[in-house]
Motif scaffolding. Structure first.
Motif, PDB file in Angstrom:
ATOM      1  N   HIS A  31       0.835  -1.469   0.266  1.00  0.00           N
ATOM      2  CA  HIS A  31       0.147   0.371   0.183  1.00  0.00           C
ATOM      3  C   HIS A  31       0.971   1.199  -0.609  1.00  0.00           C
ATOM      4  CE1 HIS A  31      -3.963  -1.624  -0.124  1.00  0.00           C
ATOM      5  NE2 HIS A  31      -3.367  -2.223   1.109  1.00  0.00           N
ATOM      6  N   THR A  34       2.304   1.658  -3.431  1.00  0.00           N
ATOM      7  CA  THR A  34       1.366   1.866  -5.045  1.00  0.00           C
ATOM      8  C   THR A  34       0.509   3.778  -4.052  1.00  0.00           C
ATOM      9  OG1 THR A  34       0.333  -0.507  -4.569  1.00  0.00           O
ATOM     10  CG2 THR A  34      -1.787   1.488  -5.131  1.00  0.00           C
ATOM     11  N   GLN A  35       0.816   3.712  -3.195  1.00  0.00           N
ATOM     12  CA  GLN A  35       0.407   5.195  -2.969  1.00  0.00           C
ATOM     13  C   GLN A  35       1.995   6.261  -3.664  1.00  0.00           C
ATOM     14  OE1 GLN A  35      -2.441   5.123  -1.779  1.00  0.00           O
ATOM     15  NE2 GLN A  35      -2.941   7.421  -1.157  1.00  0.00           N
ATOM     16  N   GLU A  37       3.332   5.321  -5.820  1.00  0.00           N
ATOM     17  CA  GLU A  37       3.444   5.705  -7.411  1.00  0.00           C
ATOM     18  C   GLU A  37       2.220   6.152  -7.726  1.00  0.00           C
ATOM     19  OE1 GLU A  37       3.166   1.440  -8.405  1.00  0.00           O
ATOM     20  OE2 GLU A  37       4.912   1.053  -8.132  1.00  0.00           O
ATOM     21  N   LYS A  38       0.602   6.470  -6.740  1.00  0.00           N
ATOM     22  CA  LYS A  38      -0.480   7.494  -7.772  1.00  0.00           C
ATOM     23  C   LYS A  38       0.081   8.297  -7.627  1.00  0.00           C
ATOM     24  CE  LYS A  38      -3.472   4.371  -5.450  1.00  0.00           C
ATOM     25  NZ  LYS A  38      -4.674   4.225  -5.234  1.00  0.00           N
ATOM     26  N   GLU A  40       0.961   9.751  -4.291  1.00  0.00           N
ATOM     27  CA  GLU A  40       0.105  10.497  -2.967  1.00  0.00           C
ATOM     28  C   GLU A  40       0.667   9.917  -1.759  1.00  0.00           C
ATOM     29  OE1 GLU A  40      -3.607   8.599  -2.945  1.00  0.00           O
ATOM     30  OE2 GLU A  40      -4.103   9.967  -5.546  1.00  0.00           O
ATOM     31  N   TRP A 132      -2.731  -1.028 -11.914  1.00  0.00           N
ATOM     32  CA  TRP A 132      -1.889   0.219 -12.084  1.00  0.00           C
ATOM     33  C   TRP A 132      -1.727  -0.011 -13.915  1.00  0.00           C
ATOM     34  CZ3 TRP A 132      -5.497   3.637  -9.819  1.00  0.00           C
ATOM     35  CH2 TRP A 132      -5.879   3.143  -8.847  1.00  0.00           C
ATOM     36  N   TRP A 134       0.958   1.454 -14.560  1.00  0.00           N
ATOM     37  CA  TRP A 134       2.521   1.849 -14.846  1.00  0.00           C
ATOM     38  C   TRP A 134       2.432   0.604 -14.476  1.00  0.00           C
ATOM     39  CZ3 TRP A 134      -1.055   5.087 -11.420  1.00  0.00           C
ATOM     40  CH2 TRP A 134      -1.367   4.185 -10.309  1.00  0.00           C
ATOM     41  N   ARG A 156     -12.202   3.403 -11.136  1.00  0.00           N
ATOM     42  CA  ARG A 156     -10.520   4.413 -10.970  1.00  0.00           C
ATOM     43  C   ARG A 156     -10.364   4.203 -12.443  1.00  0.00           C
ATOM     44  NH1 ARG A 156      -8.134   0.868  -5.779  1.00  0.00           N
ATOM     45  NH2 ARG A 156      -9.264  -0.550  -7.023  1.00  0.00           N
ATOM     46  N   ASP A 157      -9.619   5.944 -12.700  1.00  0.00           N
ATOM     47  CA  ASP A 157      -9.069   5.946 -13.704  1.00  0.00           C
ATOM     48  C   ASP A 157      -7.327   5.097 -13.651  1.00  0.00           C
ATOM     49  OD1 ASP A 157     -10.409   7.712 -15.328  1.00  0.00           O
ATOM     50  OD2 ASP A 157      -9.010   9.285 -14.135  1.00  0.00           O
ATOM     51  N   ARG A 158      -7.164   4.777 -15.185  1.00  0.00           N
ATOM     52  CA  ARG A 158      -5.296   4.113 -14.881  1.00  0.00           C
ATOM     53  C   ARG A 158      -5.558   2.394 -14.515  1.00  0.00           C
ATOM     54  NH1 ARG A 158      -1.416   8.531 -12.854  1.00  0.00           N
ATOM     55  NH2 ARG A 158      -2.011   7.792 -10.963  1.00  0.00           N
ATOM     56  N   LEU A 159      -6.166   2.236 -14.137  1.00  0.00           N
ATOM     57  CA  LEU A 159      -6.973   0.480 -13.658  1.00  0.00           C
ATOM     58  C   LEU A 159      -7.246  -0.290 -15.347  1.00  0.00           C
ATOM     59  CD1 LEU A 159      -6.364  -0.249 -11.079  1.00  0.00           C
ATOM     60  CD2 LEU A 159      -9.064  -0.075 -10.335  1.00  0.00           C
TER      61      LEU A 159
END
Length: 173
Positions: A31, A34-35, A37-38, A40, A132, A134, A156-159
């Motif tokens: 997690h 992933t945050q 990479e987003k 965030e 994701w 990416w 969700r976008d980019r999924l």
């Protein structure tokens, strides 16, 4: 050259998880990465959204209806994958993660293979997942394992949503 150590995959019902199984640490790394990479990034687990923090702090409750696969090498937990409870004849793969120091040893492939075997044993027709966009390496792995891009079930976008029949077609020679 050193012989690669054996990868052992065990399957546990989510309700049977233990605080000592190493899953919480793997989920935290997953997690947090992933945050980041987003775009965030957060400083630690306390900064994660509530639903992700709940998985880390109490995976037994978060995955009570699911199956959790844990891969280990030499007694050290090296990877995880959650197989969500089936819906409409399909299971869903979530939270596939291999600890960075164990990458390149086929752990993710073994975990996905075990998830497919579990789905077949359960009489399911397909396994689906989302990844994701990416994560090109993960998408390439899924494609090698027979998953194809399908219509999205997630807003969700980019999924990228992918699916694979449990029984892959066999070609006669």
């Amino acid at each position: 050259m050193t012989e690669p150590r054996e990868v052992v995959v065990v399957r546990r019902p989510g309700r049977a998880l233990s605080a000592r199984d190493g899953l919480a640490e793997l989920l935290a790394a997953y997690h947090l990465r992933t945050q980041e990479e987003k775009g965030e990034a957060v400083a630690g687990v306390d900064g994660l959204p509530d639903r992700y923090r709940a998985e880390i702090t109490d995976p037994q409750v978060a995955f009570a209806r699911d199956e959790v696969l844990l891969a280990s090498i030499g007694g050290t937990v090296a990877g995880c994958l959650v197989v969500a409870a089936p819906v409409d004849g399909r299971s869903e793969v979530k939270r596939l993660w291999t600890a960075p120091e164990f990458r390149g040893l086929g752990i993710a492939r073994r975990l996905v293979g075990a998830a497919l075997a579990h789905a077949e044993e359960s009489g399911l027709r397909a396994v689906r997942l989302s990844v994701w966009q990416w994560r090109a390496g993960a998408i390439a792995l899924y494609e090698r394992l027979g998953f194809t891009v399908t219509g999205s079930w997630d807003e969700r976008d980019r999924l990228v949503c992918m699916e694979r029949p449990v029984r892959a077609e066999r070609h006669c020679g």
